[in-house]
Design an enzyme around this catalytic site. Sequence first.
Site, PDB file in Angstrom:
ATOM      1  N   HIS A 103     -10.016  11.590 -19.465  1.00 30.76           N
ATOM      2  CA  HIS A 103     -11.343  12.080 -19.827  1.00 30.76           C
ATOM      3  C   HIS A 103     -11.340  13.603 -19.911  1.00 30.76           C
ATOM      4  CE1 HIS A 103     -12.557   8.019 -18.980  1.00 30.76           C
ATOM      5  NE2 HIS A 103     -12.331   8.145 -17.694  1.00 30.76           N
ATOM      6  N   GLU A 120     -14.396  11.329 -11.895  1.00 31.94           N
ATOM      7  CA  GLU A 120     -14.837  10.073 -11.289  1.00 31.94           C
ATOM      8  C   GLU A 120     -14.057   9.753 -10.022  1.00 31.94           C
ATOM      9  OE1 GLU A 120     -14.208   7.279 -14.434  1.00 31.94           O
ATOM     10  OE2 GLU A 120     -12.048   7.302 -14.231  1.00 31.94           O
ATOM     11  N   HIS A 178      -5.103   7.828 -16.065  1.00 26.79           N
ATOM     12  CA  HIS A 178      -5.404   6.797 -15.083  1.00 26.79           C
ATOM     13  C   HIS A 178      -5.709   5.463 -15.758  1.00 26.79           C
ATOM     14  CE1 HIS A 178      -9.329   8.350 -16.317  1.00 26.79           C
ATOM     15  NE2 HIS A 178      -9.822   7.153 -16.014  1.00 26.79           N
ATOM     16  N   ARG A 198      -8.342   7.116 -25.190  1.00 29.56           N
ATOM     17  CA  ARG A 198      -7.408   6.028 -24.901  1.00 29.56           C
ATOM     18  C   ARG A 198      -5.990   6.468 -25.263  1.00 29.56           C
ATOM     19  NH1 ARG A 198      -9.853   2.270 -27.915  1.00 29.56           N
ATOM     20  NH2 ARG A 198     -11.486   1.994 -26.379  1.00 29.56           N
TER      21      ARG A 198
END
Length: 333
Positions: A103, A120, A178, A198
């Site tokens: 991200h 996150e 991740h 992705r």
Amino acid sequence: MQAYPIKFTPILKEKIWGGQKLSEILNKKTDLKNVGESWEISGVAGNISIVSNGLYKGKSLNDLIKRHKSEFLGKKNIEAFGEEFPLLIKFLDAKTNLSVQVHPDDEMAKKHHNSFGKTEMWYIMNSDEDAEIVLGLKDNNMDKSVLGDINASNVEHIFNTEKVKQGDSYFIPAGKIHAIGAGVLAAEIQQTSDITYRVYDWDRTDDHGQQRELHTESAIKATKTFPSTGKSNYTLEQEKACNLVDCDFFTTNIFEVKGFQKRAIKKIDSFVIYMCVEGKAEITVNQHSEFVAMGETVLIPSNSEDVIFNSQGSKLLEVYIDSRNSESKKMAS
């Protein structure tokens, strides 16, 4: 604003990698198949959470922010985020591997998407035997261009993997490669963003034989290296909250409730979210009570003073934004 434990209707998402644990273990009511995500509290456009209980039942998250502002979000959060809800709260069920992804940070997300970045964390609630997650590159000195040439024969040499078990917790800063692996049920706390680059999708195809799009160029630009896996090392102590993550974007603690317990939240200057990750508990604010079972979430408005818990045995994640860091969280103008 009337302060009480506010519940929202979960927003369930079908995913190519989703399974049945959200309904079978967390009792999410749905006729959907392969449900991968339950968005518990969301301010993402097109997916705004709706209150399901109490005085504000039927009101949207945005309605509460616009009407009650700092009483709901906290003064510093209003200054930093305006009327945007800054966090996205989820439960995830991975029947098969999620795509390996990365991200963008705030700077990159603002420039290319006019959005927040996406830092996150995960808390592992349940996992199959030998379940794994992907965390970073196997070698931090590896040339990032390798991300453009991943296939089934070399993937195990590129990504670092780690076996997980119930109770494990991981911090995933923006820029870290991740993926949650097959067999993992997790709670996820993140910035309000739905931007994902992705990197690799395990060569799988959809019902029409099509592979999902990869975002290699953006992923290479977004990827950063980190010195550790980001696993939280903690030991639960009776009637004491234990910190899992304390970053610019959110603070997450975990604590166990056996009997009655009170937590003072008046000085936090933030809404506080409680996610039940084990057992069942009664949560009371200003004499208004709600029960939460494993897989349920409540939000306590910022104008609350104390929260009282009662349980025969439960574990809760406590999530809020530390006002001491609010200046560093403002989006670049």
